[in-house]
Design a protein around this motif. Structure first.
Motif, PDB file in Angstrom:
ATOM      1  N   THR A  86      -9.555   3.352 -10.610  1.00 32.12           N
ATOM      2  CA  THR A  86      -8.243   2.717 -10.462  1.00 32.12           C
ATOM      3  C   THR A  86      -7.116   3.470 -11.189  1.00 32.12           C
ATOM      4  OG1 THR A  86      -9.323   0.600 -10.168  1.00 32.12           O
ATOM      5  CG2 THR A  86      -6.996   0.529 -10.734  1.00 32.12           C
ATOM      6  N   ARG A  98      -3.503  13.410  -0.922  1.00 31.85           N
ATOM      7  CA  ARG A  98      -4.204  12.433  -1.762  1.00 31.85           C
ATOM      8  C   ARG A  98      -5.609  12.237  -1.215  1.00 31.85           C
ATOM      9  NH1 ARG A  98      -0.128   8.105  -2.209  1.00 31.85           N
ATOM     10  NH2 ARG A  98      -1.139   7.045  -0.493  1.00 31.85           N
ATOM     11  N   PHE A 135     -12.638   4.084  -6.470  1.00 35.82           N
ATOM     12  CA  PHE A 135     -12.698   2.991  -7.463  1.00 35.82           C
ATOM     13  C   PHE A 135     -12.272   3.430  -8.865  1.00 35.82           C
ATOM     14  CE2 PHE A 135     -16.340   2.259  -4.467  1.00 35.82           C
ATOM     15  CZ  PHE A 135     -15.638   1.412  -3.628  1.00 35.82           C
ATOM     16  N   GLU A 190      -9.500  10.470  -1.898  1.00 31.12           N
ATOM     17  CA  GLU A 190     -10.412   9.595  -2.653  1.00 31.12           C
ATOM     18  C   GLU A 190     -11.804   9.842  -2.118  1.00 31.12           C
ATOM     19  OE1 GLU A 190      -9.335   5.443  -2.441  1.00 31.12           O
ATOM     20  OE2 GLU A 190      -7.281   5.949  -2.983  1.00 31.12           O
ATOM     21  N   GLU A 215       0.810  -1.229   0.000  1.00 33.34           N
ATOM     22  CA  GLU A 215       0.000   0.000   0.000  1.00 33.34           C
ATOM     23  C   GLU A 215       0.839   1.274   0.000  1.00 33.34           C
ATOM     24  OE1 GLU A 215      -3.070  -0.423   2.997  1.00 33.34           O
ATOM     25  OE2 GLU A 215      -3.812  -2.238   2.005  1.00 33.34           O
ATOM     26  N   TYR A 241       0.414   7.843  -6.708  1.00 28.92           N
ATOM     27  CA  TYR A 241       1.705   7.567  -6.062  1.00 28.92           C
ATOM     28  C   TYR A 241       2.854   8.172  -6.860  1.00 28.92           C
ATOM     29  CZ  TYR A 241      -1.027   4.441  -3.201  1.00 28.92           C
ATOM     30  OH  TYR A 241      -1.953   3.955  -2.325  1.00 28.92           O
ATOM     31  N   MET A 286      -6.289   6.607  -9.159  1.00 33.98           N
ATOM     32  CA  MET A 286      -5.841   6.202  -7.825  1.00 33.98           C
ATOM     33  C   MET A 286      -4.412   5.671  -7.892  1.00 33.98           C
ATOM     34  SD  MET A 286      -9.301   4.325  -6.349  1.00 33.98           S
ATOM     35  CE  MET A 286      -8.351   2.953  -5.698  1.00 33.98           C
ATOM     36  N   MET A 287      -4.145   4.850  -8.907  1.00 37.48           N
ATOM     37  CA  MET A 287      -2.827   4.232  -9.046  1.00 37.48           C
ATOM     38  C   MET A 287      -1.759   5.277  -9.350  1.00 37.48           C
ATOM     39  SD  MET A 287      -2.363   0.773  -8.996  1.00 37.48           S
ATOM     40  CE  MET A 287      -3.345  -0.706  -8.859  1.00 37.48           C
ATOM     41  N   PHE A 295       2.708   1.684  -2.470  1.00 40.13           N
ATOM     42  CA  PHE A 295       2.830   1.875  -3.924  1.00 40.13           C
ATOM     43  C   PHE A 295       1.484   1.846  -4.650  1.00 40.13           C
ATOM     44  CE2 PHE A 295       6.906   0.391  -2.509  1.00 40.13           C
ATOM     45  CZ  PHE A 295       7.815   1.102  -3.264  1.00 40.13           C
ATOM     46  N   ILE A 296       0.545   1.148  -4.087  1.00 42.78           N
ATOM     47  CA  ILE A 296      -0.754   0.980  -4.759  1.00 42.78           C
ATOM     48  C   ILE A 296      -1.868   1.188  -3.738  1.00 42.78           C
ATOM     49  CG2 ILE A 296       0.103  -0.580  -6.556  1.00 42.78           C
ATOM     50  CD1 ILE A 296      -0.987  -2.918  -4.905  1.00 42.78           C
ATOM     51  N   PRO A 297      -3.061   1.556  -4.218  1.00 45.00           N
ATOM     52  CA  PRO A 297      -4.145   1.896  -3.283  1.00 45.00           C
ATOM     53  C   PRO A 297      -4.668   0.689  -2.515  1.00 45.00           C
ATOM     54  CG  PRO A 297      -4.667   2.617  -5.545  1.00 45.00           C
ATOM     55  CD  PRO A 297      -3.465   1.748  -5.631  1.00 45.00           C
ATOM     56  N   ARG A 298      -5.237   0.994  -1.364  1.00 48.09           N
ATOM     57  CA  ARG A 298      -5.890  -0.027  -0.548  1.00 48.09           C
ATOM     58  C   ARG A 298      -6.963  -0.761  -1.369  1.00 48.09           C
ATOM     59  NH1 ARG A 298      -7.080  -0.910   5.060  1.00 48.09           N
ATOM     60  NH2 ARG A 298      -5.258   0.357   5.507  1.00 48.09           N
ATOM     61  N   ASN A 299      -7.714  -0.019  -2.158  1.00 49.88           N
ATOM     62  CA  ASN A 299      -8.784  -0.617  -2.974  1.00 49.88           C
ATOM     63  C   ASN A 299      -8.237  -1.273  -4.243  1.00 49.88           C
ATOM     64  OD1 ASN A 299     -10.595   0.350  -1.163  1.00 49.88           O
ATOM     65  ND2 ASN A 299     -11.505   1.884  -2.509  1.00 49.88           N
ATOM     66  N   THR A 300      -7.269  -2.149  -4.081  1.00 45.18           N
ATOM     67  CA  THR A 300      -6.707  -2.889  -5.206  1.00 45.18           C
ATOM     68  C   THR A 300      -7.016  -4.356  -4.964  1.00 45.18           C
ATOM     69  OG1 THR A 300      -4.913  -1.281  -5.343  1.00 45.18           O
ATOM     70  CG2 THR A 300      -4.564  -3.377  -6.461  1.00 45.18           C
TER      71      THR A 300
END
Lengths: 425, 425
Positions: B379, B399, B377, B401, A108, B386, B382-383, A110-115
């Motif tokens: 993606t 950041r 959502f 959401e 997390e 970072y 969101m991605m 590097f990438i969102p929690r919602n992945t």
């Protein structure tokens, strides 16, 4: 799990030894609880039990030995990566770790929690130093099948410097086919560069034979599950499919055919794994990487039997053979492009072939119900669930979204049990 | 909102009259609270206030009148749809409703709960009969920019039968450009078929002039916001950008230039909208469709000023002009393909141009901080958050959401206020 001590090997790969020992301990216990406690299993599953007990041991040792002889190791997370090309360059092709909740906190960053859990896992395994596959890999081949993977590979490349991405188009028009054909050729060139070996038509022919033989063994296993009573549990069949992504392909094919020989005898004797009258369930949707056995464990723990996986770890991986009747490099590339573009992944729009395949499988496997399984935040499969339900209208259908945690185990169990009651009427 | 009674028109479009009246009531109140309560607004915003008051009234009447003369109406949800081609076929091009939480329950019969608010909204508006734009549309042009939209368009087509999808590739290689060029040509053919009119080079040239003039007006507005103090609020500038997707392009350009004339005077007199020393914030990320003014309202309600939108409703829409120096159809198609493939959408991998653009904008707009805004959502954005943060390392970065609901308004306010305190040091 294994009898042998691989500590030095894991140290050499830079794994986090303490956490890795913990991970193998959990895997071993889970496997025992879920797999070894099954009754009346086919004897030939002993090979697959052995593979799991050595999944981070002997198989990694084999791969490292292959590397010592100059062979290159390619890791992938998708059925679009043409294994034939890797083999034709004398490479080793297998999946990275992506099936357990590992290193989420680090991922997390590097990438969102919602992945989705699968993406979080491959990032987490790498960042926490727990995957000997990714550490022994010369090239990680990503693809553009979903937004999450597409963007996560950018970060994975920042971290490893080893990621190569194949572009999978969104449609299957003539123009898309041209794009994809050029991607297949680009991958061939990359493999030649990586291996320092020229890929010949003969080598591709040989590789096609090896990979097709593996697919045929898996197709044979699929067909045998159509018998009533089913001669093998869904858990065991899922495991075989999962192992196909890690194991040496020749040995795997031999061992899967050996299993199928035994299953044929069972079918003849009507010796089933499931109770008589157990509801037959087709599981459809997102892939399940080792050790993601959650849904199958719930379904079969509730007295039903999973008779098929309409999934990348299942039908989508082995349904179509490569046409081996090529005699030039251009023809080989063309046939490879066709074979892989035929896959009915939810990344395509439209993707009507998939719904036709779900209908066909429901019928051929005599499924009493379909459970559509989507990893949470796996948008393509979550979205297609609605049309899948319409495609098999009249067949009981249950839509599940979950991840790798065990927190919703009880809740899912309740839903599955209610679904099975509905089927039994 | 409007003085005129459009009931018969809305009835004719099949809208749900009672709920539609409720929706307009809420919109009117929100607009009054957020927009009309601002102090020291540019006088030329009166036009945009009028547009909003007539957004489901006069503009729809204009569109229906255009239809009566045989013009075709095209709806889109993305900056990739080449407006020049629609105009060259004598069509009308504008966005559908996608900026408010409407019809979620109905949308969730077709798409998952975990879908971004924008997609849920365009499905919800259609299903609840509250969008006069979608009801007056002859063709809805979708695209493959994200998994969610790609798959939702399949359902939207099941419902309306009017969806046409353009394929946006994942990369920008020579092969991708070929694919995209063929998509631009395919769209031209579709527009010719729909309108029954041949698209000529002359018509494309005229359309290019119209659309470029609109872009230049928006660019001018963007540049004026670089002044300190900022001569216009971020809320008002966002509104102008939002209206550009709905309004008649010639009139819009004239009115935006009129606004910019006034802003130039303000800049000369250092007459700012914001308090002196108010932190200057660049907002970057997912698009904000009308009436999604939540983040700007929070930022400016907390004493800061939004000086730019690195967004599809903002820079991504107007940064690049179309090269008008074409003299054949092939050249025109080629230049259109290049212009639109240049957009730095998060759907591409890699998408490094975007990070360069964020850096450039942060500097040129003298931003004190960047707020990365992603719809939950969404993606791709969101991605990329970072990597965006890394791109402007050293600049305070927040950041966020969120979705369209007001439930997290207080929580976001607290976070934004803390962020502004951090900037003020």
């Amino acid at each position: 799990m294994s009898g042998k001590d691989y500590t030095e090997m894991w140290k050499g790969l830079g794994l986090n030894l303490e956490n890795h020992a913990g991970l193998l301990g959990v895997l071993s216990k889970t496997y025992k609880d879920i797999y070894l406690n099954q009754k009346n299993r086919p004897r030939a599953m002993d090979y697959f039990d052995f593979v799991i007990s050595e999944v981070h041991g002997l198989r990694i040792e084999e791969i490292l030995n292959a590397k010592k002889t100059g062979r290159k190791v390619v890791g992938a997370f998708c059925v679009y990566v043409p294994e034939e090309i890797v083999l034709a360059a004398d490479g080793v092709c297998r999946c990275g770790c992506a099936g357990a909740e590992v290193g989420s906190d680090q991922a997390e960053k590097f990438i969102p929690r919602n992945t989705c859990a699968l993406i979080k896992a491959f990032m987490g395994f790498k960042l926490s130093g727990l995957c000997p596959y990714v550490e022994s890999t010369d090239l990680i081949v990503g693809e553009t099948t979903c937004d999450g993977k597409k963007k996560a590979y950018e970060s994975l490349n920042d971290i490893t410097g080893k990621v190569y991405v194949m572009e999978i188009p969104h449609m299957k028009t003539a123009e898309d086919r041209k794009l994809w054909l050029s991607e297949v050729k680009r991958f061939r060139d990359r493999m030649e560069e990586l291996s320092g070996k020229k890929i010949t038509v003969e080598a591709l022919k040989k590789a096609a034979g090896v990979v097709n033989a593996k697919r045929k063994a898996l197709q044979r296993l699929s067909r045998l599950r159509a018998a009533a009573p089913a001669p093998i549990s869904g858990l065991d069949a899922l495991l075989v499919n999962q192992v196909s992504f890690y194991d040496d392909p020749l040995r795997f094919t031999e061992m899967t055919n050996r299993l199928c020989d035994e299953l044929e005898e069972r079918v003849a004797r009507k010796n089933g794994m499931a109770e008589k009258g157990a509801p037959r369930i087709l599981i459809s949707g997102s892939p399940m990487a080792i050790p993601n056995w959650k849904l199958h464990a719930i379904v079969e723990g509730s007295g039903a039997v999973a008779v098929g996986e309409e999934s990348c770890i299942g039908e989508r991986n082995h349904r179509d053979l490569l046409d081996e009747s090529f005699s030039s490099m251009d023809e080989a590339m063309d046939k490879l492009a066709s074979r892989y573009l035929g896959i009915d992944c939810a990344c395509f729009t439209p993707n009507n072939e998939r719904f036709d395949n779900i209908k066909t499988l429901t019928k051929s496997l005599k499924a009493d119900g379909v459970i559509h399984y989507a990893l949470q935040f796996c948008t393509p499969y979550m979205m297609e669930a609605y049309r899948a339900e319409k495609a098999v209208a009249g067949t009981p259908f249950l839509r599940i979204e979950t991840d790798y945690s065990m927190e919703d185990f009880g809740q899912l169990q309740t839903r599955v049990e209610a679904f099975l009651e509905q089927i039994k009427g």
